[in-house]
Design a protein around this motif. Sequence first.
Motif, PDB file in Angstrom:
ATOM      1  N   PRO A  25       0.909  -1.376   0.050  1.00  0.00           N
ATOM      2  CA  PRO A  25       0.062   0.137  -0.031  1.00  0.00           C
ATOM      3  C   PRO A  25       0.906   1.336   0.099  1.00  0.00           C
ATOM      4  CG  PRO A  25       0.074  -1.045   2.232  1.00  0.00           C
ATOM      5  CD  PRO A  25       0.820  -1.845   1.418  1.00  0.00           C
ATOM      6  N   VAL A  26       0.047   2.356  -0.349  1.00  0.00           N
ATOM      7  CA  VAL A  26       0.879   3.474  -0.555  1.00  0.00           C
ATOM      8  C   VAL A  26      -0.213   4.769  -0.450  1.00  0.00           C
ATOM      9  CG1 VAL A  26       1.176   3.601  -2.986  1.00  0.00           C
ATOM     10  CG2 VAL A  26       2.638   4.992  -1.657  1.00  0.00           C
ATOM     11  N   ASP A  61     -10.959  -7.254  -0.447  1.00  0.00           N
ATOM     12  CA  ASP A  61     -11.357  -6.940  -1.959  1.00  0.00           C
ATOM     13  C   ASP A  61     -10.701  -7.701  -2.812  1.00  0.00           C
ATOM     14  OD1 ASP A  61     -13.425  -5.064  -1.268  1.00  0.00           O
ATOM     15  OD2 ASP A  61     -12.022  -3.646  -1.195  1.00  0.00           O
ATOM     16  N   ASP A  62     -11.098  -8.406  -4.039  1.00  0.00           N
ATOM     17  CA  ASP A  62     -10.290  -9.243  -4.990  1.00  0.00           C
ATOM     18  C   ASP A  62     -10.323  -8.280  -6.144  1.00  0.00           C
ATOM     19  OD1 ASP A  62     -12.937  -9.154  -6.041  1.00  0.00           O
ATOM     20  OD2 ASP A  62     -13.213 -11.404  -6.228  1.00  0.00           O
ATOM     21  N   TYR A  63     -10.112  -6.809  -6.036  1.00  0.00           N
ATOM     22  CA  TYR A  63      -9.683  -5.958  -6.892  1.00  0.00           C
ATOM     23  C   TYR A  63      -8.955  -4.995  -6.427  1.00  0.00           C
ATOM     24  CZ  TYR A  63     -14.381  -6.730  -9.231  1.00  0.00           C
ATOM     25  OH  TYR A  63     -15.664  -7.396  -9.769  1.00  0.00           O
ATOM     26  N   GLU A  64      -8.012  -4.424  -7.384  1.00  0.00           N
ATOM     27  CA  GLU A  64      -6.979  -3.363  -6.783  1.00  0.00           C
ATOM     28  C   GLU A  64      -7.838  -2.159  -6.861  1.00  0.00           C
ATOM     29  OE1 GLU A  64      -4.109  -4.242  -6.307  1.00  0.00           O
ATOM     30  OE2 GLU A  64      -3.171  -5.599  -7.807  1.00  0.00           O
ATOM     31  N   ASN A  65      -7.212  -0.904  -5.890  1.00  0.00           N
ATOM     32  CA  ASN A  65      -8.045   0.000  -5.495  1.00  0.00           C
ATOM     33  C   ASN A  65      -7.127   1.180  -5.146  1.00  0.00           C
ATOM     34  OD1 ASN A  65      -9.999   1.883  -4.422  1.00  0.00           O
ATOM     35  ND2 ASN A  65     -10.186   0.310  -2.618  1.00  0.00           N
ATOM     36  N   ILE A  66      -7.677   2.186  -5.908  1.00  0.00           N
ATOM     37  CA  ILE A  66      -7.007   3.606  -5.225  1.00  0.00           C
ATOM     38  C   ILE A  66      -8.237   4.637  -5.165  1.00  0.00           C
ATOM     39  CG2 ILE A  66      -6.057   5.906  -6.159  1.00  0.00           C
ATOM     40  CD1 ILE A  66      -4.147   4.421  -7.909  1.00  0.00           C
ATOM     41  N   ASN A  67      -8.091   5.001  -3.809  1.00  0.00           N
ATOM     42  CA  ASN A  67      -9.272   5.668  -2.997  1.00  0.00           C
ATOM     43  C   ASN A  67      -8.581   7.097  -2.957  1.00  0.00           C
ATOM     44  OD1 ASN A  67     -11.122   6.797  -1.003  1.00  0.00           O
ATOM     45  ND2 ASN A  67     -11.950   4.815  -0.730  1.00  0.00           N
ATOM     46  N   CYS A  68      -9.654   8.296  -3.576  1.00  0.00           N
ATOM     47  CA  CYS A  68      -9.223   9.377  -3.502  1.00  0.00           C
ATOM     48  C   CYS A  68      -9.993  10.149  -2.589  1.00  0.00           C
ATOM     49  CB  CYS A  68      -9.094  10.254  -4.979  1.00  0.00           C
ATOM     50  SG  CYS A  68      -7.701   9.795  -5.621  1.00  0.00           S
ATOM     51  N   ASP A  95      -5.797  13.716  -0.501  1.00  0.00           N
ATOM     52  CA  ASP A  95      -4.803  12.459  -0.449  1.00  0.00           C
ATOM     53  C   ASP A  95      -5.515  11.456  -1.138  1.00  0.00           C
ATOM     54  OD1 ASP A  95      -3.207  14.188   0.907  1.00  0.00           O
ATOM     55  OD2 ASP A  95      -3.644  12.876   2.812  1.00  0.00           O
ATOM     56  N   CYS A  96      -4.768  10.349  -1.832  1.00  0.00           N
ATOM     57  CA  CYS A  96      -5.081   8.986  -2.178  1.00  0.00           C
ATOM     58  C   CYS A  96      -4.297   8.158  -1.467  1.00  0.00           C
ATOM     59  CB  CYS A  96      -5.251   9.249  -3.782  1.00  0.00           C
ATOM     60  SG  CYS A  96      -5.952  10.373  -4.819  1.00  0.00           S
ATOM     61  N   VAL A  97      -5.098   6.949  -1.702  1.00  0.00           N
ATOM     62  CA  VAL A  97      -4.199   5.682  -1.010  1.00  0.00           C
ATOM     63  C   VAL A  97      -4.528   4.407  -1.932  1.00  0.00           C
ATOM     64  CG1 VAL A  97      -6.375   5.058   0.455  1.00  0.00           C
ATOM     65  CG2 VAL A  97      -4.040   4.187   1.030  1.00  0.00           C
ATOM     66  N   TYR A  98      -3.622   3.698  -2.049  1.00  0.00           N
ATOM     67  CA  TYR A  98      -3.686   2.508  -2.964  1.00  0.00           C
ATOM     68  C   TYR A  98      -3.728   1.413  -1.956  1.00  0.00           C
ATOM     69  CZ  TYR A  98      -1.807  -1.848  -5.076  1.00  0.00           C
ATOM     70  OH  TYR A  98      -1.692  -3.056  -5.578  1.00  0.00           O
ATOM     71  N   ILE A  99      -4.685   0.389  -2.220  1.00  0.00           N
ATOM     72  CA  ILE A  99      -4.980  -0.676  -1.055  1.00  0.00           C
ATOM     73  C   ILE A  99      -4.982  -2.023  -2.124  1.00  0.00           C
ATOM     74  CG2 ILE A  99      -6.854  -1.555   0.237  1.00  0.00           C
ATOM     75  CD1 ILE A  99      -8.428   0.838   0.571  1.00  0.00           C
ATOM     76  N   TRP A 104      -5.823  -7.276   0.652  1.00  0.00           N
ATOM     77  CA  TRP A 104      -5.171  -6.790   1.927  1.00  0.00           C
ATOM     78  C   TRP A 104      -6.565  -6.380   2.739  1.00  0.00           C
ATOM     79  CZ3 TRP A 104      -0.581  -4.045   3.987  1.00  0.00           C
ATOM     80  CH2 TRP A 104       0.525  -4.721   3.230  1.00  0.00           C
ATOM     81  N   PRO A 105      -6.582  -7.117   3.571  1.00  0.00           N
ATOM     82  CA  PRO A 105      -7.788  -6.938   4.788  1.00  0.00           C
ATOM     83  C   PRO A 105      -7.633  -5.371   5.266  1.00  0.00           C
ATOM     84  CG  PRO A 105      -6.948  -8.799   5.238  1.00  0.00           C
ATOM     85  CD  PRO A 105      -6.038  -8.404   4.433  1.00  0.00           C
ATOM     86  N   HIS A 106      -8.996  -4.810   5.400  1.00  0.00           N
ATOM     87  CA  HIS A 106      -8.917  -3.450   5.820  1.00  0.00           C
ATOM     88  C   HIS A 106     -10.105  -2.990   6.364  1.00  0.00           C
ATOM     89  CE1 HIS A 106     -10.040  -3.201   1.670  1.00  0.00           C
ATOM     90  NE2 HIS A 106     -10.743  -2.247   1.896  1.00  0.00           N
ATOM     91  N   ALA A 107     -10.069  -2.030   7.172  1.00  0.00           N
ATOM     92  CA  ALA A 107     -11.463  -1.423   7.796  1.00  0.00           C
ATOM     93  C   ALA A 107     -11.272   0.120   7.651  1.00  0.00           C
ATOM     94  CB  ALA A 107     -11.781  -1.579   9.170  1.00  0.00           C
ATOM     95  N   VAL A 108     -12.118   0.897   7.452  1.00  0.00           N
ATOM     96  CA  VAL A 108     -12.163   2.180   7.015  1.00  0.00           C
ATOM     97  C   VAL A 108     -13.312   3.030   8.045  1.00  0.00           C
ATOM     98  CG1 VAL A 108     -12.050   4.177   5.267  1.00  0.00           C
ATOM     99  CG2 VAL A 108     -11.579   1.656   4.649  1.00  0.00           C
TER     100      VAL A 108
END
Length: 386
Positions: free
Chosen positions: A42-43, A154-161, A218-222, A226-230
């Motif tokens: 992630p970044v 998720d079974d997708y790549e993800n950039i969240n802005c 900001d944007c973040v690559y998940i 990768w398990p995550h909670a927001v």
Amino acid sequence: GLQETIRHLPLGYQTLALPVEQVQGFLQPEAFFSNYVIPGVPVVFKGAAREFPAFQRWSDEYFLTFPESQEWMISYELGKKETRRGGQDPIPFSDYIRRYHAEDLYCVTGLPKFLRSDVPVYQAINCPFLLEQLMDDLVMWFSSGGTKSVWHFDDYENINCLIKGRKELILANRSQIESGHFLDGESYSDVDVDAVDLDAYPGFAEMTFYNATIEEGDCVYIPTFWPHAVRSWGRNIAINAWWEIYKTHITCPAGVVASSWNNVNMITDSDVGKQDEAVYKDANDSRELSGNLRTLLWVSREMRTQGIVPRQVFQEIMKDIAEYTEETWITAGTVETWDDIFDQLDVNSDHLLQPQEIDLIRNDNILYKLFEMAESVLSSSPKHEL
């Protein structure tokens, strides 16, 4: 007492979380894939969205200046603490804007097309091959703040802005997915993210967490799996781009970029559209099917590390599939069956299956069946290698 409090902390506070790496602005696609997507790291792209027109424009008043807001339907959920119990019937965007400050609502919908010109295509994924073959969806997450997602992957790549507000993302490496207490056959957990009971969910006591707290702009690559909670605070609007798994180096022609998301044909595209309007979908399913097969093959170590699947590994994957399906053409399959399918996929006959070859597929009947089942098999098969 204190001991009880320690054993029921919010998710992500059971151990000292490590910070997610940060870079200033977006990277170019080739560097982004090489350094983060392929290894699955992630970044945070600091300030990458601050120059988006949406960053300056997106007030409630601005949204309501569009006549389309009165007739454009959006999807939303009751309750800002996610439960995965399903959403509500779509309502006009303008109705949601008038209600969301006073009610416990959370808009999770495909970004309406009349707003897409306010969000440029993210530089890190602005590459013809990626946009034409891999893009799945563009989703708006819009609330008055205080949202809490379930612990999921998720079974997708993800950039969240993040356009407005603040978010905290708690993540864990995909290698720890078996310790994440996910429901059987599901991609989420029923753990209470506000108070984790370590007696009932002991896997979290030893988990290595990562923390990405992002501010508006900001944007973040998940990474995939990768398990995550927001969690979110303040009037909160984020736009995330999902694309299919592709753990291989990409080449992007210099100067060839997409100017708008409206020019990108996505596989899913969950924008509801105008009331009673038929929304265009990818009619031949070829992109979605090839993406499913790429996802299935990604369980192999060779696919993840080298971007290839040798013939023998393909045969082993097919044997594993046979244990999770009642399709007789799969369960009765032999080495010769898998060899025949492999030969159809292996365009250059080098005995190595590459993602680029999967992208060339057209819907032969046997291959269609294989692709069709790939997603359901993925959800029920072990993920211990991920």
